[in-house]
Every structure is written in C-alpha cells, then in structure tokens.
Scaffold this motif. Structure first.
Motif, PDB file in Angstrom:
ATOM      1  N   GLU A   1      -9.767  -4.989   0.581  1.00 43.09           N
ATOM      2  CA  GLU A   1      -8.818  -4.626   1.629  1.00 43.09           C
ATOM      3  C   GLU A   1      -9.423  -4.842   3.013  1.00 43.09           C
ATOM      4  O   GLU A   1      -8.721  -5.224   3.955  1.00 43.09           O
ATOM      5  CB  GLU A   1      -8.386  -3.178   1.456  1.00 43.09           C
ATOM      6  CG  GLU A   1      -7.125  -2.877   2.246  1.00 43.09           C
ATOM      7  CD  GLU A   1      -6.597  -1.497   1.969  1.00 43.09           C
ATOM      8  OE1 GLU A   1      -7.404  -0.554   2.008  1.00 43.09           O
ATOM      9  OE2 GLU A   1      -5.398  -1.366   1.722  1.00 43.09           O
TER      10      GLU A   1
ATOM     11  N   THR B   1       0.834  -1.202   0.000  1.00 43.17           N
ATOM     12  CA  THR B   1       0.000   0.000   0.000  1.00 43.17           C
ATOM     13  C   THR B   1       0.873   1.258   0.000  1.00 43.17           C
ATOM     14  O   THR B   1       1.708   1.433   0.893  1.00 43.17           O
ATOM     15  CB  THR B   1      -0.892  -0.006   1.262  1.00 43.17           C
ATOM     16  OG1 THR B   1      -1.695  -1.180   1.235  1.00 43.17           O
ATOM     17  CG2 THR B   1      -1.790   1.218   1.318  1.00 43.17           C
TER      18      THR B   1
ATOM     19  N   TYR C   1      -8.137  -0.133  11.148  1.00 42.74           N
ATOM     20  CA  TYR C   1      -9.320  -0.358  10.316  1.00 42.74           C
ATOM     21  C   TYR C   1     -10.618   0.091  10.993  1.00 42.74           C
ATOM     22  O   TYR C   1     -11.613   0.332  10.318  1.00 42.74           O
ATOM     23  CB  TYR C   1      -9.418  -1.848   9.926  1.00 42.74           C
ATOM     24  CG  TYR C   1      -8.572  -2.184   8.711  1.00 42.74           C
ATOM     25  CD1 TYR C   1      -7.265  -1.758   8.597  1.00 42.74           C
ATOM     26  CD2 TYR C   1      -9.096  -2.942   7.667  1.00 42.74           C
ATOM     27  CE1 TYR C   1      -6.500  -2.058   7.484  1.00 42.74           C
ATOM     28  CE2 TYR C   1      -8.337  -3.251   6.549  1.00 42.74           C
ATOM     29  CZ  TYR C   1      -7.041  -2.805   6.461  1.00 42.74           C
ATOM     30  OH  TYR C   1      -6.289  -3.095   5.356  1.00 42.74           O
TER      31      TYR C   1
ATOM     32  N   HIS D   1      -2.454  -2.490  13.031  1.00 43.27           N
ATOM     33  CA  HIS D   1      -3.137  -2.217  11.762  1.00 43.27           C
ATOM     34  C   HIS D   1      -4.613  -2.639  11.819  1.00 43.27           C
ATOM     35  O   HIS D   1      -5.453  -2.056  11.144  1.00 43.27           O
ATOM     36  CB  HIS D   1      -2.402  -2.887  10.597  1.00 43.27           C
ATOM     37  CG  HIS D   1      -2.577  -2.137   9.310  1.00 43.27           C
ATOM     38  ND1 HIS D   1      -2.392  -0.775   9.192  1.00 43.27           N
ATOM     39  CD2 HIS D   1      -2.964  -2.537   8.075  1.00 43.27           C
ATOM     40  CE1 HIS D   1      -2.653  -0.388   7.959  1.00 43.27           C
ATOM     41  NE2 HIS D   1      -3.009  -1.438   7.258  1.00 43.27           N
TER      42      HIS D   1
END
Ligand code: SF4
Ligand code: FE
Length: 483
Positions: A446, A190, A295, A291
C-alpha cells in the motif's frame, strides 16, 4: 450527539451485503474471523473520538452545522486542521499498526468540496449545495464513507472509450429524468465493506467523447446491483486457525474489496459530477494530493510500532547494547520522522480554495508519498535485520503450545530469565506479519501503490517543479541574459 460509540458503529454496519470470499457467499460478515480485525480497527477510531485525551485530534466543529463531529468527516477550515489530520493519522497508526480505512472518504470529500464549487462557478450547475447536503447527513450520523477511484482499466494502451469492454472503466449506461444507471468495477477498495456509504470518482483525466466516464456519486455500500469480493491477503487463513499468535497483529487489520457495479441506480441528489470531463482530472489529482498527505501520518504511526517491535526484540535477544544495533534503530527513526516531516510540511504550506476549504501543498504532498514508496521498505528491511531469521523459520503456535514438544520449543526460544519465550514469539510473529505477511499489505504494497504508484507522483512533481524559474535563478547569478 453526532458521535457514534464503537458499539453503535458495529451495530450500524450489520446489514445484508452481496459479499463473496473463497468462492462462497458470506453471511453476517461482521462475525467472520478474517474480516473482524478490520472492523476492530475502525471501531478504534470511534473509541478514541469518545475519549477526552484525544478529543482535540479526533473531533472538531462542523463548519456546516456547528456541531461536534468526528474529524474524519471534517472539511478542513485552516492549516491547523490539515496538521491535526496528519497527527490524528499517526496516532491511529500507532494504536492499530495497520490501515484504519476511514481516510479515503475523508480525502474524497475534501477534494469534491472545492471541485463541485468550481464546476458550479464555471457551468452554473448545482453540485456544491447538493454535496454539502449529502455531507451534512454523513457528519450528523457519524458515517464511515469509502472513496472509490481505481477502475480495472482493461487494456492500458487504450483510452476508456476505445476499450473492447466498455465496462473496463465505470460509466453511465443510462440517463433517466430522476437519475443515472452505472456499470463497471472499482478495485483496491479500502474498508468498503466497513463503510456505510461510498463516493465514486473517475480514475483519470478524460477527453471529449468520454463524458459517460466523467461521473462522481454517493452510494450506499450495499445498494442493489453491487457485488463485493473480499481481497485475499498473504497468510490470511492464519486467522481461521485455533490459536491467534501466528497472525502477528491479531487485534487489527486492513481490508480491500473488489467492488462490481452491475446496473446500479443513482438518484439525482447523489450525483456530484455528470459528464464534466474538464474536471475529472482535477478531481483525481486533488483527491490523490489529499491522500498522499495522509500517508505522511498513517504509515509513520505504523512505522512507530515496527520500530518499537524491532527495539523490543533486540532487548529480548540481548543485543540491544551493541552499537550497530543502536545505529540501525536510529536510522529507522530518521527515515520514519522524515516521512512525518513531509506530512507536516505539506500541511503547513496549505492554502485556502475559493470554496473556503483548505488544501495541502501539492508538490510537497507528492514528495511525501514518493518517499513513502521507499522508506517503509528500508525500515522493514532493518527490522528484519534486527529480528534475525527466526521470523520466517519459527514453528507454528500449535507446536509452541503442543503438550509433547511445546516445552522443548520454549526451552530453546528462551533467551534470559527476564524474557518470556511467548512474548518473544509474539514480537517475532508481529515483525514477520508486518514485513512479509498479512499486514505487509498495509505497510509495504500500500505504501508503494496506495494513493497512486510512484510514477504518478513523479508526474505530479515534474508538473510542479517549475524548472524555468530554477533556470532563471542560475542565469541571474551568472549574468546570463534572462530572455
Ligand atoms: Fe488511511 Fe493510510 Fe489506510 Fe489510506 S492507507 S486509508 S491514509 S490508513
Ligand atoms: Fe491506502
């Protein structure tokens, strides 16, 4: 001043890279119509950090230098920092409606900060101070840093050392006095192209005999020996067309790169792990935890825009007052806010590591991400339901703007005197784009695979679930022997 302006950032990434797209070498990637929207997205981060209105979320004080820095380069110093991270990500999702790419290096740095400390404590190495030095450079120049974890993995039934091709997992091929040489590839990277630097990590827990794969290091994204191949996304060539409306979100976009390391030299002062197999899995899980927390912010912000688009299209269609329509919008909000609750909850239960930095609650971060693998799909399904079938049957912008037939399309796309057919066209294209086109990478796939596929979260949840304790609870209540 440590904060770059968006223009300074844009200039600073204009360096030669060995990049390919559609089988051809790309020169001056920063002007390429397929790539530019992803750069606009990152520029938005730099722009918001300059604005008084967003200062509290977008900037903070470095605990390393005392300077004002962009929050994306911060090492969390409190629970409040963890919460502000998620709020900032929601804000950026709202402003760009896509993946804004800068969180991967941010989450990597926060994981490495404590892992390097723990490695030094156990083995007497000097990674932590080295990493801090490296990171001060990042903070003081307001650099964008990518984070690279996923290897191509070859035959999934085999360990890294048993692969027919040893490069299936990135590894050290040569040790020198002044550094190492590495080879392999990292995929799904990314924002790699838009980053100044990247930090590379192992992709899984490692065992004795796999020391060459236990490697983490910082690297300039255009270092000699690195080849980049641009990841294609559904409907991407619409960005090459004359009009812009068929792109949907024509201002912003994400970016995924296939990164190949062919004998790349890494000097010692950029190496943060070299052979410490017992810390490889810890680094993977800690990065993934950060991570997965992310989200609960970024996808919620994108969800806010999609809910806005769904609500607007019902207004344009004249259906907004029907009770079942309102119900569906409420359901979308409920799902979206549930994701946000998870992001805020895992941040609120954050704790301090021995290294001094703060980390989110691992169980709740995994619950957050597991929900993200499902709810955006349902939110997207409801948006498609509310928009109607036009999102995938509508003629192109070229027809809509055609001198011969454009007026006819406009006539039949008009719904009321207050509604402009072009606005309706734009919103329908945006929903198409986000749910099944270009931006569906950021919002759907994703959400499923980013920060690890659903099974990875299930494994982490089962490890943290502590069923023994739960069994004790029922035994106590029913007077069953606790042994
Ligand atoms: Fe940031 Fe979300 Fe993109 Fe990951 S998917 S880099 S958390 S915006
Ligand atoms: Fe991601």
């Amino acid at each position: 001043m440590t904060l770059k302006t968006p223009e300074e950032y844009f200039k600073s990434i204009q360096h030669p890279v060995n990049l390919y797209m559609f089988g051809e070498k790309v020169e001056e990637f920063w002007n390429h119509p397929i790539i530019k929207p992803s750069i606009n997205t990152v520029m938005k981060i730099y722009e918001l950090a300059q604005m008084d209105e967003y200062k509290d979320l977008m900037t903070t004080t470095s605990h390393l230098t005392g300077d004002t820095i962009n929050r994306f380069t911060h090492i969390h110093q409190s629970v409040d920092d963890l919460i502000k991270k998620v709020k900032m990500q929601r804000l950026l999702g709202q402003q760009t409606a896509c993946c804004f790419q800068r969180c991967v290096g941010f989450d990597t740095a926060n994981a490495l900060y404590s892992i390097t400390y723990e490695m030094d404590k156990k083995n007497g190495t000097e990674y932590h101070n080295r990493f801090k030095k490296y990171w001060i450079e990042v903070q003081s120049q307001d650099l964008m840093v990518g984070g690279a974890m996923t290897d191509t993995k070859g035959d999934r039934s085999k360990r890294p050392k048993d692969q027919p091709d040893p490069d299936a997992f990135l590894h050290i091929v040569e040790e020198r006095d002044d550094g190492i040489i590495v080879r392999g590839a990292k995929i799904h990277q990314t924002g790699y192209l838009n980053s100044h630097r990247a930090i590379i990590m192992p992709t899984l827990s490692l065992r004795p005999g796999e020391e060459q794969y236990a490697v983490s290091f910082g690297v300039n994204t255009n270092e000699k020996g690195i080849t980049l191949v641009y990841g294609r996304q559904s409907c991407d060539t619409r960005k090459m067309e004359l009009g812009k409306l068929d792109v949907g979100n024509f201002k912003y976009g994400g970016q995924e790169i296939f990164v190949i390391f062919d004998n790349v030299y890494i000097p010692n002062d950029q190496i943060f792990m070299n052979g410490e197999i017992e810390f490889a899995g810890k680094l993977v899980n800690r990065f993934a935890g950060f991570h997965r927390q992310s989200y609960g912010g970024c996808k919620v912000g994108v969800g806010d825009v999609l809910i806005g688009a769904a609500s607007l299209i019902t207004e344009y269609n004249g259906t907004e007052k029907a009770s079942h329509i309102r119900d569906k919008l409420v359901e979308m909000v409920h799902l979206n806010e549930t994701l946000y609750s998870c992001g805020i909850a895992c941040s609120s239960l954050g704790f301090q590591r021995e290294a001094g930095n703060f980390e989110m609650d691992m169980l709740l971060a995994n619950v957050c991400k597991l929900n993200v693998t499902r709810f955006p799909y349902e939110i997207g399904r409801l948006a498609e339901d509310l928009a109607g079938g036009l999102i995938c049957t509508m003629p192109s912008e070229a027809d809509f703007k055609s001198e011969e037939i454009g007026h006819l399309i406009e006539k039949y796309l008009n719904t009321s005197e207050e509604t402009c057919a072009e606005d309706r066209y734009k919103v329908l294209r945006f929903i198409e784009n986000l749910t099944m086109g270009l931006a569906s990478v950021s919002y759907r796939t994703e959400s499923l695979h980013g920060a690890g596929s659903p099974q990875a979260q299930r494994i982490m949840i089962s490890r943290q679930a502590d069923l023994t304790e739960k069994k004790k609870l029922i035994k106590k209540i029913l007077d069953i022997d606790l042994k």
